[in-house]
Design a protein around this motif. Structure first.
Motif, PDB file in Angstrom:
ATOM      1  N   PRO A  57      58.206  38.372  51.367  1.00  0.00           N
ATOM      2  CA  PRO A  57      58.680  37.825  52.643  1.00  0.00           C
ATOM      3  C   PRO A  57      57.665  36.839  53.221  1.00  0.00           C
ATOM      4  CG  PRO A  57      57.789  40.024  52.997  1.00  0.00           C
ATOM      5  CD  PRO A  57      57.669  39.754  51.528  1.00  0.00           C
ATOM      6  N   LEU A  58      57.983  35.564  53.183  1.00  0.00           N
ATOM      7  CA  LEU A  58      57.061  34.563  53.736  1.00  0.00           C
ATOM      8  C   LEU A  58      56.997  34.644  55.258  1.00  0.00           C
ATOM      9  CD1 LEU A  58      57.677  31.251  51.721  1.00  0.00           C
ATOM     10  CD2 LEU A  58      55.682  32.758  51.657  1.00  0.00           C
ATOM     11  N   MET A  59      58.095  34.966  55.888  1.00  0.00           N
ATOM     12  CA  MET A  59      58.141  35.023  57.351  1.00  0.00           C
ATOM     13  C   MET A  59      59.043  36.186  57.753  1.00  0.00           C
ATOM     14  SD  MET A  59      59.045  31.893  59.904  1.00  0.00           S
ATOM     15  CE  MET A  59      57.688  30.989  59.171  1.00  0.00           C
ATOM     16  N   ILE A  60      58.445  37.190  58.423  1.00  0.00           N
ATOM     17  CA  ILE A  60      59.192  38.383  58.824  1.00  0.00           C
ATOM     18  C   ILE A  60      59.679  38.218  60.252  1.00  0.00           C
ATOM     19  CG2 ILE A  60      59.094  40.869  59.128  1.00  0.00           C
ATOM     20  CD1 ILE A  60      56.980  41.008  57.002  1.00  0.00           C
ATOM     21  N   ASN A  61      60.954  38.377  60.425  1.00  0.00           N
ATOM     22  CA  ASN A  61      61.584  38.172  61.732  1.00  0.00           C
ATOM     23  C   ASN A  61      61.190  39.273  62.716  1.00  0.00           C
ATOM     24  OD1 ASN A  61      63.303  37.494  63.841  1.00  0.00           O
ATOM     25  ND2 ASN A  61      65.083  38.457  62.883  1.00  0.00           N
TER      26      ASN A  61
END
Length: 328
Positions: free
Chosen positions: A13-17
């Motif tokens: 996951p490059l960017m976790i919401n």
């Protein structure tokens, strides 16, 4: 030319919401995640943010997750930016494989390097965070770095070709199942009332068990309607209406007027008798009170003086006129 079957595949996951990372940074909302995601057209790879591009790394998959996923034992919420990289570079393969598989295992995760749009760079100096930006669209992803300590703390999920293929097939089936379950949940949950209202408009034929339930419900309704044809007598309301109260007040006033009139008439008829009785009582009281007048404060002395000088008639109890003895 690399052989895909010799490649390693890394999911991350490059960017976790909505999850704050170790640097206190967070991207909240799938909208902001998508803004950054759509700015990643030209992206390169490096090690430890050296910004020296390396070869043999390609993006196999890149997407915004529609469902929560578990990656390396970490729950990654939906709306996160997830990538699956194909790694053909032998050196990077060695650095991401664990010791038991012949690697060094030094790289624990991935990290995203972003440039900032010039229109958004005013007042921003040095290393900043996503939440320092005036808008998420200001971030321009340029490098995906292999790092020793990733900010989000998620480990690399490394797969070989066979595992990746079977995993992808399994994940596709799982996502399809989740999608169906989500639709069912949506139908039975949020839109349940809408479906119930528009039930007669559904063209699909209902199953037999549903038809039986409908028949039973229709029979129940018809019975209820039969009962409604002969409704029981309604109980009078416990609370009187305004008109009832007014009627009661009028009736009470009328009764009071009648009573007052009767009392008045009775008083007029008995008034002479009352006067006679009062006069008689006055005379009787005056006769009884006459001796008391003698015993007044002024007369008492004279009476006592007379008593001190008695005459013949008083001593002998005789009438002073006739001289006869008075009998008691």
């Amino acid at each position: 030319m690399y052989d895909k079957q010799d490649a390693l595949y890394v999911k991350y996951p490059l960017m976790i919401n909505g999850i704050t990372d170790r640097q206190g940074d967070v991207v909240t909302g799938v909208t902001d995640v998508k803004k950054i995601f759509t700015n990643s057209d030209e992206i390169l790879f490096d090690e430890e943010h050296e910004r020296i591009p390396i070869d043999g790394i390609t993006i196999q998959e890149s997407y915004i997750s529609k469902y929560d996923e578990i990656i390396s034992g970490t729950l990654v919420p939906s709306g996160s930016w997830i990538v699956i990289l194909r790694i053909d570079n032998p050196e990077i393969q060695t650095k991401i494989l664990p010791l038991e598989l012949g690697g060094t295992g030094e790289y624990k995760g991935l990290s995203l390097w972003n440039d900032i749009k010039k229109s958004c760079s005013m007042g921003l100096v040095g290393q900043i965070r996503y939440n320092d930006l005036p808008d998420a669209d200001c971030a321009l992803p340029k490098f995906i770095s292999f790092v020793l300590k990733p900010a989000n703390g998620v480990g690399l999920h490394v797969m070989d070709y066979e595992v990746y293929i079977s995993k992808s097939d399994y994940m596709t089936k799982e996502m399809d199942a989740n999608n169906k379950l989500a639709k069912i949940a949506e139908l039975l949950g949020f839109k349940k009332q809408e479906i119930f209202v528009a039930k007669s408009e559904i063209p699909e034929e209902e199953p037999e068990d549903k038809k039986e339930e409908v028949k039973e419900s229709e029979a129940h309704v018809s019975k209820a309607e039969d009962v409604k044809q002969e409704p029981p007598a309604e109980e009078p309301s416990k609370e009187p209406s305004i008109s009832d109260l007014i009627a009661r007040i009028d009736a009470q006033d009328e009764r009071i007027n009648k009573i007052e009139e009767a009392i008045k008439q009775a008083g007029e008829e008995k008034e002479p008798e009352a006067e006679i009785s009062k006069s008689e009582e006055k005379e009787e009281s005056e006769e009884k009170e006459e001796p008391k007048i003698v015993k007044s404060s002024k007369i008492v002395g004279s009476v006592e003086e007379k008593a001190t000088n008695p005459n013949y008639f008083e001593l002998t109890n005789r009438d002073p006129i006739t001289g006869c003895k008075i009998r008691k």
